[in-house]
Design a protein around this motif. Structure first.
Motif, short mmCIF file in Angstrom:
data_model
loop_
_atom_site.label_atom_id
_atom_site.label_comp_id
_atom_site.label_asym_id
_atom_site.label_seq_id
_atom_site.Cartn_x
_atom_site.Cartn_y
_atom_site.Cartn_z
N PHE A 1 0.85 -1.18 0.00
CA PHE A 1 0.00 0.00 0.00
C PHE A 1 0.89 1.24 0.00
O PHE A 1 1.74 1.39 0.88
N GLY A 2 0.69 2.12 -0.99
CA GLY A 2 1.59 3.25 -1.13
C GLY A 2 0.87 4.57 -1.24
O GLY A 2 -0.32 4.64 -1.55
N PHE A 3 1.62 5.65 -0.98
CA PHE A 3 1.06 6.98 -1.10
C PHE A 3 2.12 7.98 -1.51
O PHE A 3 3.31 7.76 -1.32
N GLN A 4 1.65 9.06 -2.11
CA GLN A 4 2.49 10.19 -2.47
C GLN A 4 2.13 11.34 -1.54
O GLN A 4 0.97 11.53 -1.19
N CYS A 5 3.12 12.08 -1.12
CA CYS A 5 2.88 13.10 -0.10
C CYS A 5 3.52 14.42 -0.52
O CYS A 5 4.23 15.04 0.26
N GLY A 6 3.28 14.83 -1.75
CA GLY A 6 3.91 16.04 -2.26
C GLY A 6 3.26 17.32 -1.79
O GLY A 6 2.25 17.31 -1.10
N THR A 7 3.85 18.42 -2.21
CA THR A 7 3.40 19.73 -1.75
C THR A 7 2.59 20.48 -2.80
O THR A 7 2.43 21.69 -2.72
N GLY A 8 2.09 19.77 -3.79
CA GLY A 8 1.38 20.44 -4.88
C GLY A 8 0.01 20.96 -4.52
O GLY A 8 -0.55 21.80 -5.21
N LYS A 9 -0.60 20.45 -3.43
CA LYS A 9 -1.90 20.93 -2.98
C LYS A 9 -1.85 21.19 -1.48
O LYS A 9 -1.21 20.45 -0.73
N ALA A 10 -2.58 22.22 -1.06
CA ALA A 10 -2.61 22.55 0.37
C ALA A 10 -3.23 21.44 1.20
O ALA A 10 -3.00 21.34 2.40
N THR A 11 -4.04 20.59 0.56
CA THR A 11 -4.69 19.48 1.26
C THR A 11 -3.81 18.24 1.32
O THR A 11 -4.23 17.22 1.87
N ASN A 12 -2.62 18.29 0.74
CA ASN A 12 -1.81 17.08 0.61
C ASN A 12 -0.42 17.27 1.21
O ASN A 12 0.54 17.53 0.49
N CYS A 13 -0.31 17.18 2.52
CA CYS A 13 0.98 17.19 3.22
C CYS A 13 1.83 18.41 2.89
O CYS A 13 3.01 18.24 2.55
N PRO A 14 1.31 19.63 2.96
CA PRO A 14 2.15 20.78 2.64
C PRO A 14 3.32 20.91 3.60
O PRO A 14 3.18 20.65 4.80
#
Length: 418
Positions: free
Chosen positions: A41-54
């Motif tokens: 099970f994997g995930f991406q945690c980039g900073t491209g959206k304020a809702t996604n791990c900024p």
């Protein structure tokens, strides 16, 4: 969103059943017997959206996949290496430290984007360039090799090192798309071959993934596999990206099968594990427009179909935006992980008039059957061997022998006595 013609759904599901026979599926059945792990099970945690791990804020959710993919996390080549001999490790250091604080966790790094200073091709400083570095030749690129050496040798000030943290290395993001790679397939092979040698010499137990193509581009992927076959094998894992594109998982199965069939039918690749390292409901808004139950059901079924067909891993892009910050989604995801981790599918999923059944062995050795109806609510009468069932809300309910159940888009897991 999920209003597809029944005929196309039946045809798509027939492919699931048809997968139980034939050359392509014999290999898939080997994978279907593999144990599902936390890093499946994997995930991406980039900073491209304020809702996604900024700013490297770890998702505060009970759903915690076991592998983080550092693509679109502002640690691409052009951002880490903004000038010749100049490196900016600040954000990578924060990821290394955050990952160390959230163990156990596997990590994947995906190459992509040439720095503007290293190419005469079109380039934007913020985004880098899809074009090869100017010094790329048949034996690689000295400037890229310098970056790879510096990357794998790097440690954060807190002592968390790349070579000890990042095990999976994916060779250039979606290189079949011109906005990611403007060179040829042979040029990309030349760029990556010497870099792979550096990684293998310095990173213990490194695992190399093929460049992950998007949109089931079998033509580009065939060219890449032939490059590795003719010039020397680089990759340990066959990697691609497939989104649901707001379709039912059952209808999208044909695209999975097409990609896996290419691998299985290419000389020397049939036993190579495969991963879908980037997925979501759609690749633009990363959102599901249907009702919550339908969306949660699609998310769970997409995972189950992948693993039953032999996938080693499925990575959810913008995970926190879609799943982590939505309690009903995160509970269902966590429950799905609890069902599957440590277990294995004992056979392919089988469809019958909209009802899909997937035989499963839990980590305890207990026999189970995961079941749903992709067409909507219907009645299902379990075999007498099943004593209870679990739902995605985390509830376990005893079964009465011979009494039918109502099933729908959200899978349930029936459990035998032992």
């Amino acid at each position: 969103m999920f209003s597809l013609l029944k005929q196309s759904l039946v045809c798509a599901l027939a492919l699931v059943a048809a997968g139980a026979a034939g050359q392509a599926t014999r290999s898939a059945e080997k994978g279907a017997g593999s144990t599902i792990t936390l890093s499946s099970f994997g995930f991406q945690c980039g900073t491209g959206k304020a809702t996604n791990c900024p700013d490297v804020t770890w998702p505060a959710t009970i759903a915690q996949p076991g592998l983080i993919r550092l693509w679109d996390s502002q640690v691409q080549w052009h951002l880490l290496n903004p000038g010749r001999g100049n490196y900016n490790w600040r954000l990578l250091d924060r990821y290394l430290d955050a990952i160390a604080a959230h163990q156990p966790r596997e990590v994947m790094y995906t190459f992509g984007y040439t720095p503007c200073w290293d190419t005469k091709g079109e380039c934007e400083r913020a985004w880098g360039s899809p074009y090869p570095p100017d010094d790329l030749g048949s034996k690689g690129s000295p400037t890229f090799n310098d970056f790879v050496n510096a990357l794998v040798d790097h440690c954060s000030p807190a002592g968390h090192c790349v070579k000890d943290t990042i095990k999976y290395w994916e060779l250039w993001n979606e290189a079949n798309a011109k906005h990611f790679w403007g060179g040829s397939v042979p040029q990309l092979y030349d760029l990556m071959a010497s870099a792979v040698a550096i990684i293998r010499s310095k990173v213990p137990n490194a695992v190399i993934l093929t460049p992950p193509v998007s949109r089931a581009d079998t033509d580009w992927m065939r060219d890449w596999l032939n490059q590795e076959n003719s010039k020397g094998r680089l990759s340990d894992i066959y990697s691609f990206h497939l989104y649901l594109f707001n379709k039912l998982p059952e209808a999208r199965f044909s695209a999975i099968k097409e990609m896996v069939n290419l691998k299985n039918n290419t000389s020397g690749w049939s036993d190579t594990p495969w991963m879908n390292t980037e997925t979501n409901f759609d690749p633009v808004r990363f959102a599901c427009d249907d009702n919550t139950d339908a969306c949660i059901g699609a998310m769970a079924r997409w995972h189950i179909i992948h693993f039953a067909f032999g996938a080693r891993h499925l990575g959810w892009f913008f995970f926190n935006t879609t799943i982590g910050r939505n309690p009903e989604y995160s509970v269902a995801y966590k429950t799905m992980m609890d069902w599957l981790v440590g277990g294995r599918f004992s056979a392919m999923c089988t469809p019958r008039e909209g009802v899909v059944t997937c035989p499963f062995i839990e980590r305890s050795g207990r026999r189970a059957l995961i079941v749903w109806n992709f067409r909507g609510g219907s009645s299902f009468t379990p075999s007498p061997e099943y004593r209870d069932y679990k739902d995605l809300a985390g509830t376990t309910t005893p079964l009465s022998s011979g009494r039918p159940l109502n099933i729908g888009a959200k899978p349930i897991m029936l459990e035998a006595e032992n």
